[in-house]
Design a protein around this motif. Structure first.
Motif, PDB file in Angstrom:
ATOM      1  N   ALA A 135       0.837  -1.205   0.000  1.00 28.68           N
ATOM      2  CA  ALA A 135       0.000   0.000   0.000  1.00 28.68           C
ATOM      3  C   ALA A 135       0.866   1.245   0.000  1.00 28.68           C
ATOM      4  O   ALA A 135       0.819   2.061   0.936  1.00 28.68           O
ATOM      5  N   PRO A 136       1.680   1.442  -1.029  1.00 31.25           N
ATOM      6  CA  PRO A 136       2.605   2.587  -1.025  1.00 31.25           C
ATOM      7  C   PRO A 136       1.889   3.925  -1.100  1.00 31.25           C
ATOM      8  O   PRO A 136       2.358   4.914  -0.525  1.00 31.25           O
ATOM      9  N   GLU A 137       0.770   4.005  -1.823  1.00 36.45           N
ATOM     10  CA  GLU A 137       0.040   5.262  -1.950  1.00 36.45           C
ATOM     11  C   GLU A 137      -0.666   5.628  -0.657  1.00 36.45           C
ATOM     12  O   GLU A 137      -0.787   6.800  -0.314  1.00 36.45           O
ATOM     13  N   GLN A 138      -1.143   4.612   0.057  1.00 41.64           N
ATOM     14  CA  GLN A 138      -1.892   4.880   1.289  1.00 41.64           C
ATOM     15  C   GLN A 138      -1.015   5.553   2.337  1.00 41.64           C
ATOM     16  O   GLN A 138      -1.477   6.408   3.090  1.00 41.64           O
ATOM     17  N   PHE A 139       0.264   5.148   2.371  1.00 41.23           N
ATOM     18  CA  PHE A 139       1.160   5.697   3.400  1.00 41.23           C
ATOM     19  C   PHE A 139       2.333   6.439   2.758  1.00 41.23           C
ATOM     20  O   PHE A 139       3.464   6.384   3.249  1.00 41.23           O
ATOM     21  N   ALA A 140       2.080   7.159   1.686  1.00 40.82           N
ATOM     22  CA  ALA A 140       3.163   7.802   0.935  1.00 40.82           C
ATOM     23  C   ALA A 140       3.939   8.797   1.779  1.00 40.82           C
ATOM     24  O   ALA A 140       5.172   8.742   1.874  1.00 40.82           O
ATOM     25  N   ALA A 141       3.238   9.743   2.383  1.00 39.21           N
ATOM     26  CA  ALA A 141       3.919  10.796   3.158  1.00 39.21           C
ATOM     27  C   ALA A 141       4.649  10.256   4.371  1.00 39.21           C
ATOM     28  O   ALA A 141       5.837  10.555   4.577  1.00 39.21           O
ATOM     29  N   PRO A 142       3.975   9.492   5.237  1.00 37.23           N
ATOM     30  CA  PRO A 142       4.712   8.998   6.408  1.00 37.23           C
ATOM     31  C   PRO A 142       5.873   8.079   6.038  1.00 37.23           C
ATOM     32  O   PRO A 142       6.880   8.052   6.754  1.00 37.23           O
TER      33      PRO A 142
END
Length: 1238
Positions: A757-764
């Motif tokens: 899920a790279p997009e779901q937690f992109a910023a963190p």
């Protein structure tokens, strides 16, 4: 004196008859004559030798009874009574008979012999008188008188013939005994008998024995046998003399029996072996005859003699005749092998010698002999395992593998499954199951199909009841070694693939016909035939089957039933019929062999978990049985996931998740991942219990459990984003470098969340990588490592900090693999980080705190991380040549385990066709590995990858546009370029270094040139010629590098020319050179490299920082490459804003694009033995080793292997000698790392 007086009385001519007996003459009737003779018989019967008066009184009567009137009387009763009288007369008048005329004596004994024929009719009224006659002459030994006669041979011959003719099964033991006594006395008491007479007697015996061979009767044979046993001592010298004349002197005229000499020897041997004690050396001499047929006859004879169960000649005499095991004549060797089989079983004490001879013949060029050797070994093993148990393992490496495998399988079934000889015997042959399954690694489809057949018939017999069959499979899987387990898994995988291919064919047939339809069907038929024996012939059958499937709906439905996941064994057996596609259907049917007892398998695992199974009785510890059972279920979950969809199964797996054994829980999680896609809908009560367990495992479980838990959630639940968030947030906030042990699992979980899920937690994730992973974790060495000289330690001794750093590196890579783009330039920064770890020898901070084993682990992790990124096209494009070369040098790492694990990871990526072709060239560097097993493994990997690509191109003719990335021959330019930039290649014309270059080139060219497919030799030559018209693409303006390039090309050309006879032909295609590695061809020819430079002695490790001579004179350091030049765009902050990092980078802005400082990594030195090996010797390092690790199914399995990259089962170290060089300054390293992260 009395005898002389009697003779005087006899001249008087007056005959005195016993009282009451009147004159016996031709004037009386036959009846009266018989009556009077009976009285005479009674009188003589009652007389004894001491009755002198009576003897004198009846002398004339005795002479009268021997007259021709009585001897030739037509009545048999008269003749019998007269013969009885004569027998008593010889008894009474012994030792001197009243008859002095030799002719008369001859007539009398010939007459008596004729009367003995009456013994034949045992039911005759006169049989008792005939028996009396025999008994009398045998007891008195009357025939011994004939020794003095000239015609004695004729008398004895007639007597012997008569007795052998009349003997029958109606005679009792007394008759037999008297006959033996009578005949043996003639031989044994002939001390004064001439040799001629005894020779005649011997011939008589042989003649009678010959009649026995013609099936005269059994009683005659027994009589002859008893006679020879009784006279053995007396007759043995003459037997020896007879055979000496026939065998040694070749006098076939000695006897008519000469042509039956070998039959006679065997019969005499069976009667009494002592008769032939002096004949055996003569037979052994015959084994040296130049006549092939004669040697064969002797071997057959000796085989029958020595191989008999009650024969003692093998043990009493040396086995000198066994030299014919190496005879030049094939039938002789074949007969020897057959003899050895009988001798093995009948003479166990000779097993050691016999098996050694059999072992030699197992490599016989004649297939029939090799076959019989296997049959002999297996037959003896079935009778007594101890006879040949030590030689059984070698059977599989003999040249009759099929018979050997079937034989070993039969032995295994008898002793292991049926336990006919107890647990000890079963333990002795427990290795058989592993060896049989290892054969599945062979390339031949026939070998693989045979293993499948053996598995279904012998290892897990299909005719067992469901419960027993399940139990057999359960404990078999629990006791297999690692390679056998892989082979069995591969077998099921291949069967499953075949089933899917057949299902695809059935689906195609249902579609409307068109041109694309015909091409698709043909392509699928070709795929299917490769899974069947003799693909060339079966291709026609499968084509016909495809046509039949189009027309015959019944057969189509049968195949649909077979390939259905719900097909039971009974249904499959109905569908499998004997026709032209029997083996085809049978192989599909075998893949269903365990579905019907799947529920029973689950119950067996539950029994082991509950402690109610008889694991210990089966010789398997309970924990091992449970773990193996779960692994078995995990394998089946890939091929038959539908069979797991039951509440009972999922509840059992839930129970396994709660066990303390980590391996059991991991296997259960994998099974859930493979089979739980419909669990949320069909089993909501299971979901409600399972989800909290998965979340707990993801947070607090072992790293592998956490990984599988994340993948389970991803595969099984629809609202996975919510569940991922519930796991990600607390773990992200709780990360703390003060407790490294508690950091490993969270990093593993976060890494897989980043990939899924790279997009779901992109910023963190970006902040996590920049601030925590790089700054806090990788750039700090908090706990000093243990001071040790070891380069590798077991997993449980690796420091938690190192494990955390490895997981941090994996998290970065997984995040990039999830994003799959390099828009933010994160890939460039990560690659520089990984190459910095390699450049610094694993000690990124270069503070010297980290231990050597931990440095090895980090080097391995960095090298494998680059390999993982190279499998994604977006990241492969940004990997600079220097980075690629630095990664390649990991395969020459000084630590054995690093080289081993890296080579396996490289091989897996290449076999999946995910790694670009240039990575295949990395294996050329293995030619310099000092460990022979590593070189052999690398060669094995090269062979498999080259064959895989060639086969792929045959199957996919439409991929010609990708030819440069698939054609194995295109590895040559990459190998040449890699060797040109080899840090060990310092001086262009150094002889020792050029030898190493030649060795490395031959390492790959030997395999490529093994077959000249499509004139590939000329293609390789043309490719090398084209390279010589270019310049090095990496350093086009460096004359020294270009000189190296042309020198390596010359070495390659020399190999091609010397090893090929077709290199001069026209190349089928014009090779295309990789543009990154070579410039466009020049219009002029390159000059040959100069030879003015004096070559240096020995090999140097490392590469010079610059190309000038001054730097070359310094001691090079192995493994350092220039980092990829980066543009000014790379100076942007990729990891987030960090003020302290920015300040440091601003102060050292000019060093941002500088190459990494040269560390101390290097390949291990070659041993003295390995230095002597040169490519000219050819075929180096071919010792068979364990098969390369199998390719797993999908990317998640590759992730599973990543967790094992830093694991090593061995603790072998090959340390470089004289490792030199200074560490780069710590400040410079910090500056470099910080600058690359911006």
């Amino acid at each position: 004196e009395s005898m002389a007086h009697s003779k005087n009385r006899a001249t008087d001519g007056k005959i005195t008859y016993p009282p009451g007996v009147k004159e016996i003459s031709d004037k009386i009737s036959k009846e009266e004559m018989v009556r009077r003779l009976k009285m005479v018989v009674k009188t003589f019967m009652d007389m004894d030798q001491d009755s002198e008066e009576e003897k004198e009184l009846y002398l004339n009567l005795a002479l009268h009874l021997a007259s021709d009137f009585f001897l030739k009387h037509p009545d048999k009763d008269v003749r019998l009574l007269v013969a009885c009288c004569l027998a008593d007369i010889f008894r009474i008048y012994a030792p001197e008979a009243p008859y002095t005329s030799p002719d008369k004596l001859k007539d009398i004994f010939m007459f008596i012999t004729r009367q003995l024929k009456g013994l034949e009719d045992t039911k005759s009224a006169q049989f008792n008188r005939y028996f009396y006659l025999l008994e009398n002459i045998a007891w008195v030994k009357s025939y011994n008188i004939c020794f003095e006669l000239e015609d004695s041979n004729e008398i004895f011959t007639q007597l012997y013939r008569t007795l052998f003719q009349v003997i029958n099964n109606g005679h009792n033991q007394k008759v037999h005994m008297h006959m033996v006594d009578l005949m043996s006395s003639i031989v044994c008491e002939g001390d004064s008998v001439s040799q001629e007479l005894l020779d005649t007697v011997l011939k008589i015996n042989f003649s009678l024995l010959h009649l026995v061979f013609q099936n005269l009767n059994k009683q005659a044979y027994d009589l002859a046998k008893a006679l020879l046993k009784r006279t053995a001592q007396a007759i043995e010298p003459y037997i020896t003399n007879f055979f000496n004349q026939v065998l040694m002197l070749g006098k076939t005229s000695v006897s008519d029996l000469s042509e039956h000499v070998f039959d006679l020897i065997l019969e005499l041997y069976n009667i009494d072996s002592h008769l032939l004690l002096s004949v055996l050396p003569q037979l052994e001499f015959k084994l040296k005859s130049n006549d092939n047929d004669e040697r064969l006859q002797v071997v057959k004879l000796l085989a029958k003699m020595f191989g008999a169960k009650d024969s003692d000649s093998c043990t009493t005499r040396p086995i000198t005749c066994f030299s014919v095991f190496n005879d030049i004549h094939v039938p002789v060797r074949l007969e020897c092998v057959k003899f050895a089989s009988h001798c093995l079983m009948n003479h166990p004490d000779l097993a050691k010698d016999l098996t050694e001879y059999l072992k030699v013949r197992s490599h016989d060029p004649e297939e029939a002999i090799r076959h019989d050797v296997i049959v002999s070994i297996v037959t003896a093993s079935k009778k007594d395992l101890s006879l040949v148990n030590d030689h059984l393992p070698g059977c599989l490496y003999w040249r009759v593998r099929k018979e050997a495998m079937m034989g070993l399988a039969q032995i295994y079934k008898k002793y292991a499954l049926q336990a006919e000889a107890g647990k000890e015997a079963a333990k002795q042959i427990s290795w058989i199951k592993d060896k049989l399954l290892h054969i599945y690694y062979q390339n031949s489809i026939d070998d693989r199909l045979l293993v499948e057949r053996i598995f279904a018939q012998y290892l897990v017999p299909h005719n067992l009841e469901t419960t027993e069959r399940m139990k057999c499979l359960y404990y078999l899987y629990a006791t297999l070694d690692g390679n056998a387990v892989k082979a069995l898994n591969e077998m099921w995988k291949c069967q499953n693939m075949l089933r899917h291919n057949v299902k695809d064919l059935l689906d195609l047939i249902k579609q409307p016909k068109s041109d694309s339809y015909n091409k698709a069907v043909f392509s699928k038929v070709m795929v299917i035939t490769r899974n069947l024996p003799d693909p060339g012939k079966t291709q026609d059958f499968v084509k016909k089957l495809a046509q039949v499937l189009e027309e015959d709906e019944k057969i189509r439905k049968q195949l649909e039933t077979l390939v259905s996941p719900s097909c039971s064994c009974k249904q499959a057996e109905v569908c499998v019929v004997k026709d032209s596609t029997c083996s085809y259907r049978h192989r599909i049917h075998q893949s269903h062999s365990f579905i019907s007892f799947f529920s029973a398998l689950i119950k067996q695992v539950n029994k082991s978990i509950e402690g109610t199974a008889d694991d210990e009785d089966e010789g398997v510890p309970t924990e091992q049985a449970i773990r193996a059972g779960l692994e078995l279920l995990k394998v089946l979950s890939f091929t038959h996931p539908v069979s797991f969809h039951s509440a009972e199964t999922f509840e059992s797996l839930l129970g396994c998740l709660k066990m303390e054994d980590e391996k059991v829980a991991e296997a259960a999680l994998q099974i859930f991942k493979n089979t739980g896609n419909k669990l949320e809908e069909s089993f909501p009560h299971i979901k409600s219990v399972l989800l909290p367990v998965l979340q707990h495992k993801a947070k607090k479980g072992s790293p592998r459990q956490a990984k599988y838990a994340i993948h389970c959630i991803h595969a099984m639940f629809s609202n996975r984003d919510t569940h991922f968030a519930q796991i990600f947030e607390p773990l992200h906030k709780s990360l703390d470098t003060d407790n490294m042990e508690q950091l490993i699992t969270p990093l593993t979980t976060l890494g897989h969340l980043a990939m899924l899920a790279p997009e779901q937690f992109a910023a963190p994730l970006k902040s996590l990588v920049a601030n925590f992973i790089v700054k806090d974790l990788l750039m700090n060495d908090r706990i000093p490592g243990k001071k040790t000289t070891k380069l590798w330690v077991p997993d449980d001794e690796v420091s938690p900090e190192t494990l955390a750093k490895i997981q941090g590196l994996k998290l970065m890579v997984r995040w990039l693999l999830g994003v799959k783009n390099n828009q933010s330039k994160s890939g460039n920064s990560t690659l520089r980080m990984l190459t910095a770890i390699l450049s610094s020898d694993g000690d990124l901070t270069e503070q010297g705190k980290i231990g050597k084993p931990d440095m090895s682990r980090l080097r391995l992790a960095a090298g494998c991380a680059i390999l993982r990124l190279s499998q994604e096209p977006c990241y492969h494009e940004i990997i600079a040549l220097e980075q690629y070369q630095l990664c390649a040098l990991v395969i020459n790492d000084e630590c054995y385990q690093v080289r081993q694990a890296f080579a396996q990871k490289l091989h897996k990526g290449l076999c999946r066709l995910r790694l670009p072709l240039e990575y295949l060239a990395v294996f050329t560097l293995c030619a310099k590995d000092p460990v022979k097993e590593r070189r052999a493994h690398a060669r094995q990997c090269l062979v498999k990858n080259i064959n895989l690509r060639r086969e792929y191109l045959k199957q996919h003719a439409a991929v010609s546009e990708k030819l440069i990335s698939l054609l194995p021959e295109y590895v040559v330019p990459y190998a040449i370029h890699l060797l040109v930039h080899d840090p060990d290649y310092v001086k262009v014309q150094d002889i020792e270094q050029l030898k190493d270059i030649k060795e490395a080139l031959w390492f790959v060219l030997e395999i490529l040139m093994a077959k000249n497919e499509n004139n590939s030799h000329a293609f390789i030559r043309k490719m090398v010629e084209n390279i010589k018209q270019t310049k090095d693409g990496q350093c086009p303006d460096d004359p020294k590098i270009n000189e190296k390039l042309y020198t390596v090309c010359d070495v390659a050309m020399n190999i091609v020319i010397s090893k090929s006879t077709t290199y001069s032909l026209e190349s089928p295609k014009d090779p295309v050179l990789p543009a990154r590695y070579f410039t466009q061809p020049d219009k002029f020819s390159m000059k040959s490299p100069s030879e003015t430079e004096k070559p240096s002695r020995g090999r140097k490790r490392g590469a010079a920082a610059n190309q000038d001579d001054k730097v070359q004179e310094s001691k090079p350091k192995r493994g350092q490459k220039k980092a990829a030049n980066t543009s000014t765009d790379d100076a942007e902050d990729q990891w987030g804003e960090d003020s302290s990092m920015a300040e440091a980078s601003m102060e050292t802005e000019d060093e941002q694009n500088s190459p990494p400082k040269r560390g101390r990594r290097g390949r291990p030195p070659k041993s003295a033995a390995s230095k002597d090996e040169t490519p000219s010797k050819g075929r180096r390092g071919r010792r068979k080793t364990a098969p390369p690790a199998d390719e797993e199914n999908e990317e998640e399995q590759e992730e599973e292997e990543d967790d094992e990259d830093d694991a090593g089962s061995e603790n072998i170290e090959v340390k470089p000698k004289g490792r030199r060089g200074r560490k780069p300054r710590l400040v410079a390293a910090y500056i470099y790392i910080y600058m690359t992260l911006i």
